[in-house]
Design a protein around this motif. Structure first.
Motif, PDB file in Angstrom:
ATOM      1  N   ASP A  56       0.921  -0.864  -0.278  1.00  0.00           N
ATOM      2  CA  ASP A  56       0.011  -0.010  -0.030  1.00  0.00           C
ATOM      3  C   ASP A  56       1.011   1.185   0.229  1.00  0.00           C
ATOM      4  OD1 ASP A  56      -2.065  -1.669  -0.044  1.00  0.00           O
ATOM      5  OD2 ASP A  56      -2.393  -1.159   2.249  1.00  0.00           O
ATOM      6  N   ALA A  57       2.059   1.517   0.820  1.00  0.00           N
ATOM      7  CA  ALA A  57       2.666   2.626   0.859  1.00  0.00           C
ATOM      8  C   ALA A  57       3.469   2.657  -0.822  1.00  0.00           C
ATOM      9  CB  ALA A  57       3.885   2.012   1.903  1.00  0.00           C
ATOM     10  N   ILE A  58       3.905   1.666  -1.058  1.00  0.00           N
ATOM     11  CA  ILE A  58       4.167   1.765  -2.590  1.00  0.00           C
ATOM     12  C   ILE A  58       4.001   2.030  -3.139  1.00  0.00           C
ATOM     13  CG2 ILE A  58       6.062   0.806  -4.151  1.00  0.00           C
ATOM     14  CD1 ILE A  58       6.864  -0.977  -2.684  1.00  0.00           C
ATOM     15  N   ASP A  59       2.350   1.650  -3.652  1.00  0.00           N
ATOM     16  CA  ASP A  59       1.067   2.200  -4.265  1.00  0.00           C
ATOM     17  C   ASP A  59       1.093   4.287  -4.375  1.00  0.00           C
ATOM     18  OD1 ASP A  59       0.583  -0.158  -5.841  1.00  0.00           O
ATOM     19  OD2 ASP A  59      -1.163  -0.196  -4.626  1.00  0.00           O
ATOM     20  N   THR A  60       0.543   4.437  -2.501  1.00  0.00           N
ATOM     21  CA  THR A  60       0.639   5.604  -2.349  1.00  0.00           C
ATOM     22  C   THR A  60       2.001   6.480  -3.136  1.00  0.00           C
ATOM     23  OG1 THR A  60      -0.511   5.255  -0.127  1.00  0.00           O
ATOM     24  CG2 THR A  60      -0.126   7.289  -0.355  1.00  0.00           C
ATOM     25  N   HIS A  61       2.547   6.322  -2.671  1.00  0.00           N
ATOM     26  CA  HIS A  61       4.121   6.901  -3.527  1.00  0.00           C
ATOM     27  C   HIS A  61       3.740   6.686  -4.656  1.00  0.00           C
ATOM     28  CE1 HIS A  61       8.963   7.403  -4.234  1.00  0.00           C
ATOM     29  NE2 HIS A  61       8.501   8.328  -3.182  1.00  0.00           N
ATOM     30  N   ARG A  62       3.597   5.719  -5.735  1.00  0.00           N
ATOM     31  CA  ARG A  62       3.793   6.033  -6.640  1.00  0.00           C
ATOM     32  C   ARG A  62       2.319   6.713  -7.588  1.00  0.00           C
ATOM     33  NH1 ARG A  62       7.485   5.905 -10.578  1.00  0.00           N
ATOM     34  NH2 ARG A  62       6.310   4.871 -12.469  1.00  0.00           N
TER      35      ARG A  62
END
Lengths: 99, 90, 62
Positions: A56-62
Protein backbone atom coordinates in the motif's frame (compact mmCIF):
# COMPACT_ATOMS: atom_id res chain seq x y z
CA UNK A 1 0.37 29.99 14.46
CA UNK A 2 -3.07 31.11 13.32
CA UNK A 3 -1.70 33.91 11.19
CA UNK A 4 0.69 31.38 9.74
CA UNK A 5 -2.19 29.15 8.65
CA UNK A 6 -3.93 32.22 7.22
CA UNK A 7 -0.84 33.08 5.26
CA UNK A 8 -0.66 29.56 3.94
CA UNK A 9 -4.33 29.36 3.03
CA UNK A 10 -4.02 32.75 1.35
CA UNK A 11 -1.80 31.15 -1.26
CA UNK A 12 -3.84 28.12 -2.10
CA UNK A 13 -1.89 26.76 -5.08
CA UNK A 14 1.35 26.87 -3.13
CA UNK A 15 -0.27 25.17 -0.16
CA UNK A 16 -1.20 22.28 -2.42
CA UNK A 17 2.40 21.96 -3.52
CA UNK A 18 3.72 22.08 0.05
CA UNK A 19 1.22 19.50 1.27
CA UNK A 20 1.83 17.17 -1.67
CA UNK A 21 5.59 17.37 -1.03
CA UNK A 22 5.07 16.63 2.64
CA UNK A 23 2.90 13.63 1.80
CA UNK A 24 5.43 12.39 -0.74
CA UNK A 25 8.17 12.50 1.88
CA UNK A 26 5.97 10.80 4.46
CA UNK A 27 5.10 8.03 2.00
CA UNK A 28 8.78 7.58 1.17
CA UNK A 29 9.57 7.22 4.87
CA UNK A 30 6.71 4.72 5.18
CA UNK A 31 8.22 2.51 2.43
CA UNK A 32 11.58 2.55 4.23
CA UNK A 33 10.17 1.99 7.71
CA UNK A 34 8.05 -0.96 6.61
CA UNK A 35 10.93 -2.58 4.70
CA UNK A 36 13.15 -2.34 7.76
CA UNK A 37 10.44 -3.70 10.04
CA UNK A 38 9.89 -6.68 7.73
CA UNK A 39 13.52 -7.72 8.14
CA UNK A 40 13.10 -7.63 11.94
CA UNK A 41 9.98 -9.73 12.30
CA UNK A 42 9.77 -13.43 13.13
CA UNK A 43 6.02 -14.02 13.38
CA UNK A 44 4.42 -14.97 10.04
CA UNK A 45 1.11 -13.14 10.73
CA UNK A 46 2.92 -9.90 11.52
CA UNK A 47 5.21 -10.31 8.52
CA UNK A 48 2.17 -10.68 6.22
CA UNK A 49 0.52 -7.57 7.68
CA UNK A 50 3.71 -5.58 7.17
CA UNK A 51 4.10 -6.85 3.59
CA UNK A 52 0.51 -5.77 2.80
CA UNK A 53 1.15 -2.34 4.31
CA UNK A 54 4.40 -2.03 2.35
CA UNK A 55 2.53 -2.73 -0.91
CA UNK A 56 0.00 0.00 0.00
CA UNK A 57 2.82 2.40 0.90
CA UNK A 58 4.52 1.84 -2.47
CA UNK A 59 1.19 2.44 -4.24
CA UNK A 60 0.62 5.68 -2.34
CA UNK A 61 4.13 6.88 -3.09
CA UNK A 62 3.73 6.04 -6.77
CA UNK A 63 0.40 7.85 -7.07
CA UNK A 64 1.72 10.94 -5.31
CA UNK A 65 4.89 11.18 -7.36
CA UNK A 66 2.87 10.78 -10.58
CA UNK A 67 0.47 13.48 -9.39
CA UNK A 68 3.38 15.81 -8.63
CA UNK A 69 4.97 15.17 -12.01
CA UNK A 70 1.68 15.98 -13.77
CA UNK A 71 1.34 19.16 -11.76
CA UNK A 72 4.89 20.24 -12.57
CA UNK A 73 5.99 20.20 -8.93
CA UNK A 74 8.36 17.35 -9.50
CA UNK A 75 10.80 16.97 -12.40
CA UNK A 76 12.92 13.88 -11.84
CA UNK A 77 14.08 13.92 -15.48
CA UNK A 78 15.06 17.60 -15.56
CA UNK A 79 17.45 18.77 -12.85
CA UNK A 80 17.47 22.38 -14.07
CA UNK A 81 13.69 22.63 -13.89
CA UNK A 82 13.60 20.92 -10.49
CA UNK A 83 16.16 23.40 -9.18
CA UNK A 84 13.99 26.32 -10.32
CA UNK A 85 10.94 24.89 -8.53
CA UNK A 86 12.97 24.19 -5.39
CA UNK A 87 14.50 27.67 -5.31
CA UNK A 88 11.08 29.28 -5.71
CA UNK A 89 9.75 27.10 -2.87
CA UNK A 90 12.72 28.02 -0.68
CA UNK A 91 12.16 31.74 -1.35
CA UNK A 92 8.53 31.45 -0.33
CA UNK A 93 9.45 29.51 2.81
CA UNK A 94 11.97 32.22 3.76
CA UNK A 95 9.51 35.04 3.15
CA UNK A 96 6.91 33.28 5.32
CA UNK A 97 9.27 33.02 8.25
CA UNK A 98 10.66 36.54 7.92
CA UNK A 99 7.58 38.70 8.46
CA UNK B 1 12.39 -31.61 15.71
CA UNK B 2 15.74 -33.39 15.48
CA UNK B 3 18.11 -31.52 13.20
CA UNK B 4 21.85 -31.72 12.89
CA UNK B 5 23.57 -28.63 14.33
CA UNK B 6 25.14 -26.39 11.71
CA UNK B 7 28.89 -26.44 11.27
CA UNK B 8 30.68 -23.19 12.07
CA UNK B 9 31.32 -22.32 8.42
CA UNK B 10 27.72 -23.11 7.42
CA UNK B 11 26.56 -20.88 10.26
CA UNK B 12 28.78 -18.04 9.04
CA UNK B 13 27.61 -18.40 5.44
CA UNK B 14 23.92 -18.56 6.32
CA UNK B 15 24.20 -15.53 8.62
CA UNK B 16 26.02 -13.62 5.89
CA UNK B 17 23.25 -14.50 3.43
CA UNK B 18 20.65 -13.24 5.90
CA UNK B 19 22.49 -9.94 6.33
CA UNK B 20 23.00 -9.51 2.59
CA UNK B 21 19.31 -10.10 1.96
CA UNK B 22 18.43 -7.56 4.66
CA UNK B 23 20.74 -5.06 2.96
CA UNK B 24 19.15 -5.75 -0.43
CA UNK B 25 15.66 -5.17 1.00
CA UNK B 26 16.77 -1.82 2.41
CA UNK B 27 18.48 -0.79 -0.85
CA UNK B 28 15.56 -1.88 -3.05
CA UNK B 29 13.02 0.00 -0.93
CA UNK B 30 15.14 3.14 -1.26
CA UNK B 31 15.52 2.63 -5.02
CA UNK B 32 11.77 2.12 -5.52
CA UNK B 33 11.01 5.59 -4.18
CA UNK B 34 13.50 7.06 -6.65
CA UNK B 35 12.39 5.20 -9.77
CA UNK B 36 10.62 7.28 -12.40
CA UNK B 37 9.78 4.94 -15.27
CA UNK B 38 7.03 2.35 -14.83
CA UNK B 39 9.30 -0.36 -16.20
CA UNK B 40 12.04 0.18 -13.62
CA UNK B 41 9.49 0.63 -10.85
CA UNK B 42 7.74 -2.66 -11.66
CA UNK B 43 11.06 -4.48 -11.88
CA UNK B 44 12.31 -3.15 -8.53
CA UNK B 45 9.01 -3.91 -6.89
CA UNK B 46 9.18 -7.54 -8.00
CA UNK B 47 12.78 -7.76 -6.86
CA UNK B 48 11.76 -6.41 -3.46
CA UNK B 49 9.03 -9.06 -3.19
CA UNK B 50 11.58 -11.75 -4.09
CA UNK B 51 14.08 -10.43 -1.56
CA UNK B 52 11.46 -10.43 1.21
CA UNK B 53 10.44 -14.00 0.36
CA UNK B 54 14.08 -15.07 0.30
CA UNK B 55 14.77 -13.36 3.62
CA UNK B 56 11.89 -15.29 5.15
CA UNK B 57 13.34 -18.58 3.91
CA UNK B 58 16.82 -17.95 5.25
CA UNK B 59 15.47 -16.69 8.54
CA UNK B 60 13.26 -19.79 8.81
CA UNK B 61 16.26 -22.00 8.10
CA UNK B 62 18.35 -20.33 10.85
CA UNK B 63 15.43 -20.52 13.25
CA UNK B 64 14.89 -24.24 12.56
CA UNK B 65 18.58 -24.89 13.18
CA UNK B 66 18.30 -23.19 16.56
CA UNK B 67 20.47 -20.22 15.65
CA UNK B 68 17.71 -17.64 16.08
CA UNK B 69 15.25 -17.40 18.92
CA UNK B 70 13.25 -14.19 18.60
CA UNK B 71 10.97 -15.06 21.49
CA UNK B 72 13.59 -15.72 24.16
CA UNK B 73 16.13 -12.93 24.56
CA UNK B 74 18.33 -14.50 27.30
CA UNK B 75 18.57 -17.68 25.23
CA UNK B 76 19.45 -15.66 22.11
CA UNK B 77 22.18 -13.80 24.00
CA UNK B 78 23.69 -17.07 25.19
CA UNK B 79 23.77 -18.31 21.59
CA UNK B 80 25.34 -15.09 20.34
CA UNK B 81 28.03 -15.19 23.02
CA UNK B 82 28.99 -18.79 22.29
CA UNK B 83 29.10 -17.93 18.56
CA UNK B 84 31.37 -14.95 19.29
CA UNK B 85 33.61 -17.11 21.48
CA UNK B 86 33.88 -19.65 18.71
CA UNK B 87 34.75 -16.91 16.21
CA UNK B 88 37.56 -15.70 18.50
CA UNK B 89 38.95 -19.21 18.73
CA UNK B 90 39.19 -19.70 14.97
CA UNK C 1 -4.11 -11.29 19.15
CA UNK C 2 -0.97 -13.41 18.93
CA UNK C 3 0.01 -14.44 22.45
CA UNK C 4 3.72 -14.73 21.81
CA UNK C 5 5.44 -11.97 19.89
CA UNK C 6 9.12 -11.13 20.15
CA UNK C 7 10.38 -8.07 22.05
CA UNK C 8 12.03 -6.77 18.91
CA UNK C 9 8.84 -7.19 16.92
CA UNK C 10 6.70 -5.37 19.44
CA UNK C 11 9.12 -2.43 19.43
CA UNK C 12 8.95 -2.29 15.64
CA UNK C 13 5.17 -2.40 15.73
CA UNK C 14 5.08 0.39 18.31
CA UNK C 15 7.27 2.55 16.16
CA UNK C 16 5.15 1.92 13.06
CA UNK C 17 1.98 2.62 15.03
CA UNK C 18 3.35 5.97 16.21
CA UNK C 19 4.51 6.84 12.70
CA UNK C 20 1.17 5.90 11.14
CA UNK C 21 -0.82 7.78 13.76
CA UNK C 22 1.21 10.89 13.00
CA UNK C 23 0.63 10.45 9.25
CA UNK C 24 -3.09 9.98 9.74
CA UNK C 25 -3.43 13.07 11.94
CA UNK C 26 -1.43 15.15 9.48
CA UNK C 27 -3.38 13.94 6.44
CA UNK C 28 -6.72 14.52 8.17
CA UNK C 29 -5.86 18.06 9.26
CA UNK C 30 -4.14 19.10 6.04
CA UNK C 31 -6.96 17.81 3.88
CA UNK C 32 -8.92 20.91 4.90
CA UNK C 33 -6.24 23.20 3.45
CA UNK C 34 -6.03 21.51 0.06
CA UNK C 35 -7.82 23.06 -2.93
CA UNK C 36 -7.04 20.69 -5.79
CA UNK C 37 -9.73 17.96 -6.02
CA UNK C 38 -7.31 15.30 -7.30
CA UNK C 39 -4.97 15.88 -4.36
CA UNK C 40 -7.94 15.87 -1.98
CA UNK C 41 -8.96 12.48 -3.33
CA UNK C 42 -5.44 11.09 -2.97
CA UNK C 43 -5.41 12.30 0.64
CA UNK C 44 -8.78 10.72 1.36
CA UNK C 45 -7.45 7.40 0.03
CA UNK C 46 -4.41 7.83 2.26
CA UNK C 47 -6.60 8.52 5.31
CA UNK C 48 -8.70 5.40 4.62
CA UNK C 49 -5.62 3.20 4.12
CA UNK C 50 -3.83 4.62 7.16
CA UNK C 51 -6.86 3.98 9.38
CA UNK C 52 -6.92 0.37 8.21
CA UNK C 53 -3.17 0.05 8.81
CA UNK C 54 -3.47 1.42 12.34
CA UNK C 55 -6.25 -1.07 13.12
CA UNK C 56 -4.04 -3.92 11.81
CA UNK C 57 -1.05 -2.84 13.89
CA UNK C 58 -3.20 -2.41 17.00
CA UNK C 59 -4.60 -5.89 16.53
CA UNK C 60 -1.09 -7.38 16.64
CA UNK C 61 -0.15 -5.38 19.73
CA UNK C 62 -3.20 -6.03 21.90
Amino acid sequence: MNSFIEKLTGMAPLTDQVIATDLLMASKTAVRNYSLAITETATPEIRQTLINHLEDAIDTHRKLSKYMMEKGYYHPQDTQKQLEVDLRTAETALSLSND
Amino acid sequence: MEVKPLSFSDHVIATDMLFETTASIKDLSVAITEATSDEVHTFLRQELRNAIAYHERIYGFLQDRGIYDAYNIPEQLKKDISYATEALEQ
Amino acid sequence: MIDNIGVHESLELHELLTFKSLCLTKSTVMQALVTDPALKELMQEDVTASSRHIEDLKRHLT
